[in-house]
Design a protein around this motif. Structure first.
Motif, mmCIF file in Angstrom:
data_model
loop_
_atom_site.group_PDB
_atom_site.id
_atom_site.type_symbol
_atom_site.label_atom_id
_atom_site.label_comp_id
_atom_site.label_asym_id
_atom_site.label_seq_id
_atom_site.Cartn_x
_atom_site.Cartn_y
_atom_site.Cartn_z
ATOM 1 N N GLY A 29 0.800 -1.222 0.000
ATOM 2 C CA GLY A 29 0.000 0.000 0.000
ATOM 3 C C GLY A 29 0.827 1.263 0.000
ATOM 4 N N LEU A 30 0.333 2.254 0.741
ATOM 5 C CA LEU A 30 0.983 3.560 0.788
ATOM 6 C C LEU A 30 2.393 3.480 1.366
ATOM 7 C CD1 LEU A 30 0.734 6.593 0.295
ATOM 8 C CD2 LEU A 30 -0.243 6.799 2.592
ATOM 9 N N ALA A 31 2.575 2.655 2.388
ATOM 10 C CA ALA A 31 3.909 2.498 2.985
ATOM 11 C C ALA A 31 4.902 1.985 1.951
ATOM 12 C CB ALA A 31 3.859 1.555 4.180
ATOM 13 N N ALA A 32 4.484 1.015 1.140
ATOM 14 C CA ALA A 32 5.366 0.467 0.107
ATOM 15 C C ALA A 32 5.713 1.528 -0.932
ATOM 16 C CB ALA A 32 4.711 -0.732 -0.562
ATOM 17 N N THR A 33 4.740 2.345 -1.283
ATOM 18 C CA THR A 33 4.980 3.401 -2.271
ATOM 19 C C THR A 33 5.973 4.430 -1.741
ATOM 20 O OG1 THR A 33 2.743 3.123 -3.147
ATOM 21 C CG2 THR A 33 3.877 5.169 -3.698
ATOM 22 N N ILE A 34 5.742 4.890 -0.532
ATOM 23 C CA ILE A 34 6.629 5.898 0.061
ATOM 24 C C ILE A 34 8.037 5.339 0.239
ATOM 25 C CG2 ILE A 34 7.089 7.243 2.155
ATOM 26 C CD1 ILE A 34 3.994 7.528 2.394
ATOM 27 N N LEU A 35 8.133 4.133 0.802
ATOM 28 C CA LEU A 35 9.454 3.530 0.997
ATOM 29 C C LEU A 35 10.119 3.210 -0.337
ATOM 30 C CD1 LEU A 35 8.754 1.227 4.060
ATOM 31 C CD2 LEU A 35 10.095 3.329 4.014
ATOM 32 N N GLY A 36 9.343 2.858 -1.347
ATOM 33 C CA GLY A 36 9.895 2.605 -2.678
ATOM 34 C C GLY A 36 10.522 3.850 -3.281
ATOM 35 N N VAL A 37 9.849 4.973 -3.126
ATOM 36 C CA VAL A 37 10.386 6.246 -3.622
ATOM 37 C C VAL A 37 11.680 6.593 -2.882
ATOM 38 C CG1 VAL A 37 9.958 8.743 -3.733
ATOM 39 C CG2 VAL A 37 8.171 7.139 -4.427
ATOM 40 N N ILE A 38 11.686 6.390 -1.582
ATOM 41 C CA ILE A 38 12.891 6.650 -0.787
ATOM 42 C C ILE A 38 14.025 5.729 -1.231
ATOM 43 C CG2 ILE A 38 13.880 6.456 1.535
ATOM 44 C CD1 ILE A 38 11.121 7.428 2.584
ATOM 45 N N ALA A 39 13.712 4.450 -1.464
ATOM 46 C CA ALA A 39 14.736 3.491 -1.903
ATOM 47 C C ALA A 39 15.338 3.901 -3.243
ATOM 48 C CB ALA A 39 14.147 2.089 -1.993
ATOM 49 N N VAL A 40 14.501 4.314 -4.172
ATOM 50 C CA VAL A 40 14.997 4.748 -5.492
ATOM 51 C C VAL A 40 15.894 5.977 -5.326
ATOM 52 C CG1 VAL A 40 14.300 5.734 -7.706
ATOM 53 C CG2 VAL A 40 13.117 3.726 -6.817
ATOM 54 N N ALA A 41 15.463 6.923 -4.498
ATOM 55 C CA ALA A 41 16.269 8.130 -4.264
ATOM 56 C C ALA A 41 17.618 7.761 -3.639
ATOM 57 C CB ALA A 41 15.516 9.101 -3.362
ATOM 58 N N PHE A 42 17.596 6.827 -2.685
ATOM 59 C CA PHE A 42 18.846 6.394 -2.054
ATOM 60 C C PHE A 42 19.796 5.771 -3.068
ATOM 61 C CE2 PHE A 42 17.778 5.784 2.749
ATOM 62 C CZ PHE A 42 17.570 7.147 2.863
ATOM 63 N N VAL A 43 19.276 4.930 -3.938
ATOM 64 C CA VAL A 43 20.120 4.274 -4.937
ATOM 65 C C VAL A 43 20.696 5.312 -5.906
ATOM 66 C CG1 VAL A 43 20.133 2.672 -6.885
ATOM 67 C CG2 VAL A 43 19.015 2.016 -4.750
ATOM 68 N N LEU A 44 19.848 6.208 -6.398
ATOM 69 C CA LEU A 44 20.319 7.225 -7.351
ATOM 70 C C LEU A 44 21.381 8.131 -6.732
ATOM 71 C CD1 LEU A 44 16.999 8.267 -9.125
ATOM 72 C CD2 LEU A 44 18.868 6.892 -10.061
ATOM 73 N N THR A 45 21.121 8.612 -5.522
ATOM 74 C CA THR A 45 22.110 9.502 -4.899
ATOM 75 C C THR A 45 23.401 8.761 -4.571
ATOM 76 O OG1 THR A 45 21.110 9.180 -2.711
ATOM 77 C CG2 THR A 45 20.419 11.122 -3.961
ATOM 78 N N SER A 46 23.295 7.474 -4.261
ATOM 79 C CA SER A 46 24.499 6.687 -3.974
ATOM 80 C C SER A 46 25.369 6.543 -5.211
ATOM 81 C CB SER A 46 24.123 5.301 -3.452
ATOM 82 O OG SER A 46 23.521 5.412 -2.195
ATOM 83 N N PHE A 47 24.751 6.295 -6.357
ATOM 84 C CA PHE A 47 25.535 6.138 -7.579
ATOM 85 C C PHE A 47 26.117 7.461 -8.065
ATOM 86 C CE2 PHE A 47 23.149 2.063 -8.187
ATOM 87 C CZ PHE A 47 24.274 1.247 -8.115
ATOM 88 N N VAL A 48 25.386 8.554 -7.848
ATOM 89 C CA VAL A 48 25.873 9.871 -8.258
ATOM 90 C C VAL A 48 26.920 10.387 -7.265
ATOM 91 C CG1 VAL A 48 25.163 12.277 -8.630
ATOM 92 C CG2 VAL A 48 23.758 10.429 -9.497
ATOM 93 N N GLY A 49 26.748 10.030 -5.984
ATOM 94 C CA GLY A 49 27.699 10.469 -4.965
ATOM 95 C C GLY A 49 27.379 11.827 -4.387
ATOM 96 N N SER A 50 26.181 12.312 -4.665
ATOM 97 C CA SER A 50 25.787 13.619 -4.179
ATOM 98 C C SER A 50 24.345 13.579 -3.692
ATOM 99 C CB SER A 50 25.925 14.651 -5.301
ATOM 100 O OG SER A 50 25.537 15.915 -4.852
ATOM 101 N N CYS A 51 24.092 14.147 -2.527
ATOM 102 C CA CYS A 51 22.752 14.203 -1.963
ATOM 103 C C CYS A 51 22.281 15.653 -1.952
ATOM 104 C CB CYS A 51 22.746 13.643 -0.542
ATOM 105 S SG CYS A 51 21.127 13.713 0.236
ATOM 106 N N PRO A 52 21.250 15.969 -2.738
ATOM 107 C CA PRO A 52 20.747 17.348 -2.778
ATOM 108 C C PRO A 52 20.237 17.844 -1.422
ATOM 109 C CG PRO A 52 19.835 16.068 -4.594
ATOM 110 C CD PRO A 52 20.568 15.111 -3.703
ATOM 111 N N ALA A 53 19.769 16.943 -0.565
ATOM 112 C CA ALA A 53 19.271 17.344 0.749
ATOM 113 C C ALA A 53 20.399 17.847 1.655
ATOM 114 C CB ALA A 53 18.549 16.184 1.418
ATOM 115 N N TYR A 54 21.623 17.467 1.381
ATOM 116 C CA TYR A 54 22.764 17.926 2.171
ATOM 117 C C TYR A 54 23.170 19.362 1.823
ATOM 118 C CZ TYR A 54 23.914 13.104 3.695
ATOM 119 O OH TYR A 54 23.904 11.855 4.256
ATOM 120 N N LEU A 55 22.899 19.773 0.591
ATOM 121 C CA LEU A 55 23.390 21.065 0.100
ATOM 122 C C LEU A 55 22.932 22.273 0.917
ATOM 123 C CD1 LEU A 55 23.206 20.464 -3.748
ATOM 124 C CD2 LEU A 55 25.220 20.395 -2.275
ATOM 125 N N PRO A 56 21.635 22.425 1.234
ATOM 126 C CA PRO A 56 21.229 23.631 1.974
ATOM 127 C C PRO A 56 21.860 23.736 3.365
ATOM 128 C CG PRO A 56 19.292 22.458 1.157
ATOM 129 C CD PRO A 56 20.490 21.599 0.878
#
Length: 70
Positions: free
Chosen positions: A31-58
């Motif tokens: 359900g909703l938990a899977a969707t939210i956690l799935g989006v977070i998982a995708v973001a974690f994988v993408l930022t890990s491969f790029v090596g940069s986290c936009p949330a850290y910048l500000p």
């Protein structure tokens, strides 16, 4: 984009994404938990491969050792 993630940070993010994937595919989350956690998982994988986290910048955060940024 300037790298701001160290090796341990990247490994932890990929590990968390893998755990979320396992929980989803074994039916432990749905359900909703899977969707939210799935989006977070995708973001974690993408930022890990790029090596940069936009949330850290500000906040000026970086988990890189000094002198290792690109």
């Amino acid at each position: 984009m300037k790298k701001n993630m160290g090796t341990i940070d990247r490994i932890l993010r990929i590990s968390i994404a893998l755990i979320i994937g396992v929980l989803y595919f074994t039916g432990q989350i749905s359900g909703l938990a899977a969707t939210i956690l799935g989006v977070i998982a995708v973001a974690f994988v993408l930022t890990s491969f790029v090596g940069s986290c936009p949330a850290y910048l500000p906040f000026g955060l970086s988990t890189l050792r000094k002198g290792k940024s690109s």
